[in-house]
Design a protein around this motif. Structure first.
Motif, PDB file in Angstrom:
ATOM      1  N   UNK A 183       3.729   0.756  -4.801  1.00 24.73           N
ATOM      2  CA  UNK A 183       2.802   1.655  -5.486  1.00 24.73           C
ATOM      3  C   UNK A 183       3.457   2.913  -6.039  1.00 24.73           C
ATOM      4  N   UNK A 184       4.660   3.227  -5.581  1.00 25.40           N
ATOM      5  CA  UNK A 184       5.315   4.475  -5.982  1.00 25.40           C
ATOM      6  C   UNK A 184       6.729   4.218  -6.489  1.00 25.40           C
ATOM      7  N   UNK A 185       7.084   4.887  -7.581  1.00 27.89           N
ATOM      8  CA  UNK A 185       8.440   4.767  -8.114  1.00 27.89           C
ATOM      9  C   UNK A 185       9.471   5.303  -7.120  1.00 27.89           C
TER      10      UNK A 185
ATOM     11  N   UNK B  61      -2.678  20.079   1.405  1.00 25.62           N
ATOM     12  CA  UNK B  61      -1.375  20.453   1.963  1.00 25.62           C
ATOM     13  C   UNK B  61      -0.794  19.338   2.842  1.00 25.62           C
ATOM     14  N   UNK B  62      -0.443  18.241   2.222  1.00 28.10           N
ATOM     15  CA  UNK B  62       0.022  17.048   2.936  1.00 28.10           C
ATOM     16  C   UNK B  62       1.497  17.222   3.296  1.00 28.10           C
ATOM     17  N   UNK B  63       1.798  17.180   4.578  1.00 26.40           N
ATOM     18  CA  UNK B  63       3.158  17.474   5.038  1.00 26.40           C
ATOM     19  C   UNK B  63       4.000  16.225   5.290  1.00 26.40           C
ATOM     20  N   UNK B  64       3.359  15.082   5.436  1.00 24.50           N
ATOM     21  CA  UNK B  64       4.111  13.827   5.546  1.00 24.50           C
ATOM     22  C   UNK B  64       3.228  12.703   5.024  1.00 24.50           C
ATOM     23  N   UNK B  65       3.878  11.566   4.750  1.00 24.09           N
ATOM     24  CA  UNK B  65       3.127  10.436   4.215  1.00 24.09           C
ATOM     25  C   UNK B  65       4.008   9.632   3.275  1.00 24.09           C
ATOM     26  N   UNK B  66       3.392   8.680   2.597  1.00 24.11           N
ATOM     27  CA  UNK B  66       4.108   7.839   1.642  1.00 24.11           C
ATOM     28  C   UNK B  66       3.093   7.292   0.650  1.00 24.11           C
ATOM     29  N   UNK B  67       3.571   6.514  -0.318  1.00 22.00           N
ATOM     30  CA  UNK B  67       2.669   5.939  -1.299  1.00 22.00           C
ATOM     31  C   UNK B  67       2.102   6.992  -2.242  1.00 22.00           C
ATOM     32  N   UNK B  68       0.933   6.699  -2.825  1.00 21.62           N
ATOM     33  CA  UNK B  68       0.247   7.620  -3.714  1.00 21.62           C
ATOM     34  C   UNK B  68      -1.000   8.158  -3.022  1.00 21.62           C
ATOM     35  N   UNK B  69      -1.301   9.414  -3.252  1.00 18.74           N
ATOM     36  CA  UNK B  69      -2.456  10.044  -2.611  1.00 18.74           C
ATOM     37  C   UNK B  69      -3.671   9.900  -3.514  1.00 18.74           C
TER      38      UNK B  69
ATOM     39  N   UNK C 155       0.842  -1.202   0.000  1.00 24.73           N
ATOM     40  CA  UNK C 155       0.000   0.000   0.000  1.00 24.73           C
ATOM     41  C   UNK C 155       0.877   1.252   0.000  1.00 24.73           C
ATOM     42  N   UNK C 156       1.673   1.428   1.022  1.00 24.42           N
ATOM     43  CA  UNK C 156       2.759   2.406   1.041  1.00 24.42           C
ATOM     44  C   UNK C 156       3.785   1.878   2.030  1.00 24.42           C
ATOM     45  N   UNK C 157       4.958   2.491   2.055  1.00 21.67           N
ATOM     46  CA  UNK C 157       5.979   2.067   3.006  1.00 21.67           C
ATOM     47  C   UNK C 157       5.710   2.753   4.336  1.00 21.67           C
ATOM     48  N   UNK C 158       5.249   1.983   5.310  1.00 21.42           N
ATOM     49  CA  UNK C 158       4.854   2.532   6.599  1.00 21.42           C
ATOM     50  C   UNK C 158       6.021   3.215   7.307  1.00 21.42           C
ATOM     51  N   UNK C 159       7.211   2.618   7.192  1.00 25.09           N
ATOM     52  CA  UNK C 159       8.364   3.183   7.896  1.00 25.09           C
ATOM     53  C   UNK C 159       8.743   4.545   7.319  1.00 25.09           C
ATOM     54  N   UNK C 160       8.550   4.733   6.012  1.00 26.43           N
ATOM     55  CA  UNK C 160       8.862   6.018   5.384  1.00 26.43           C
ATOM     56  C   UNK C 160       7.892   7.084   5.878  1.00 26.43           C
TER      57      UNK C 160
END
Length: 417
Positions: free
Chosen positions: A158-160, A285-293, A112-117
């Protein structure tokens, strides 16, 4: 993959109307179903009111329990060809049971996304510093998640950006990874089928934010809108409104609602595409996260331009121009939002940019073929693939023993209650 059985082990039951992760899961389920496989979705989680009707998709359902040998009996009888773990936590819980009782099953991890990132970015934001490779390499969560990636035969990324991180920083063999973004039809195909006819500039009004509020980056983004971005926008557009939608909105979210300020909190949207297409501009205005929105991709699908941050846009547009603006500074963000909202020519160009991104980056036919090719290649000689993945074999032998015996201990303890 004809005449195969695919078992999904989900962290939660799919809710495509609540989150991008739910939409992604439904895309994967439909992919295997369309390949002619018998698909079974299982989860130890409780079902909510927004769970997708999997039976209507021809997908079987199975409720399972954590730390319970009943799963062993279930998988022994099922003997799936492929097992897909939804997030690393499910691989930690059930991976050793799958390996023990269905050893010939291809094990796939959908990250889904990299949780640690996402976690390290959140910590860095709190400390007002940048995320470094050293911080990632020393992350305890990264060690857990990477262990799951190595133990599995294939991981869907999910993300390059995350593909590059795994290969260049953590030295993960490319044969263990498959780049798989959202699987979407081309915009021209949607328009020709008349499935959705998005509204034009003059038919749309107001701003929108949408996101699952269980997801911490969404709550942080709404606070940023409330405290810094929206007050600036309202100075220039005093009649405009910002509509906040999202599943699992709590009291603290609803407390931000203010009619006089034009800050309208709606909560869960029954039809996300409908509310997105009614808005002229998406704000994220997403300030942190990972994967694709997912919200930003859905905005493109509904021809609603957006203003977001570098983290928000990450992995979506590649080298193509964004369908709006990308700014991290809240003041620049607000001014760009006003410009995009009021200048029709600029707005129209943003819509064209979004269509190009969707057609060039998310073509389902291309990515489905890549996934099928990767799976078929591994299944041709699964043992050779595992032999080549020595780190994964080592981790499967060593680290899973701890999970195995801890689980058995919990099971015995639960029986004695």
């Amino acid at each position: 993959m004809l005449q195969t059985t695919v078992l999904f082990i989900g962290y939660v039951w799919p809710e495509p109307t609540s989150s991008a992760a739910g939409s992604r899961m439904l895309q994967l389920l439909q992919f295997f179903k369309n390949q002619g496989a018998t698909v079974v979705f299982s989860s130890p989680a409780k079902k909510s009111d927004h769970v997708h009707n999997l039976t209507s998709e021809g997908i079987q359902q199975k409720e399972i329990e954590l730390n319970n040998a009943s799963f062993d009996d279930f998988i022994k009888e099922l003997q799936p060809t492929v097992v897909v773990f939804d997030r690393y936590m499910m691989e930690e819980q059930f991976g050793w049971r799958v390996a023990e009782h269905a050893p010939n099953a291809l094990r796939i991890l959908d990250t889904e996304d990299l949780h640690f990132l996402r976690n390290e970015r959140k910590n860095a934001l709190k400390q007002d510093k940048d995320v470094t490779n050293d911080a990632l390499l020393n992350s305890e969560l990264a060690k857990r998640e990477l262990a799951s990636i190595f133990r599995c035969d294939l991981s869907l990324i999910i993300s390059e950006t995350e593909m590059k991180l795994l290969q260049e920083v953590f030295n993960v063999d490319e044969k263990l990874l498959c780049y798989l973004p959202f699987l979407l039809p081309k915009q021209i195909e949607i328009e020709q089928s008349q499935e959705r006819i998005p509204k034009g500039y003059t038919e749309k009004e107001d701003f929108i934010f949408i996101g699952n509020f269980i997801h911490a980056p969404n709550w942080d983004a709404v606070l940023a809108l409330k405290e810094t971005v929206w007050p600036i926008i309202r100075k220039y557009l005093p009649k405009a409104k910002l509509h906040i939608y999202g599943a699992y909105a709590t009291e603290k979210v609803y407390n931000l609602h203010n009619e006089k300020e034009g800050f309208i909190v709606h909560g869960w949207a029954e039809n996300a595409f409908e509310v997105i297409q009614n808005a002229r501009v998406m704000l994220a205005p997403i300030r942190f996260g990972a994967g694709l929105k997912g919200k930003l991709v859905e905005a493109m699908q509904m021809q609603t331009p957006s203003v977001t941050t570098a983290v928000g846009a990450e992995g979506i547009n590649g080298s193509y121009p964004w369908n709006g603006f990308i700014f991290n500074n809240p003041i620049d963000f607000a001014h760009a939002s006003v410009a995009l909202y009021t200048q029709e020519e600029q707005w129209q160009q943003a819509v064209k940019n979004g269509n190009r991104i969707l057609n060039m980056r998310f073509d389902a036919s291309v990515h489905k073929l890549n996934l099928k090719t990767a799976i078929d290649s591994i299944l041709e000689d699964l043992q050779a693939h595992r032999t080549h993945n020595f780190i994964g074999s080592m981790l499967m032998q060593q680290t899973t023993q701890a999970s195995k015996y801890l689980s058995k201990w919990i099971e015995v303890k639960n029986r004695s209650k």
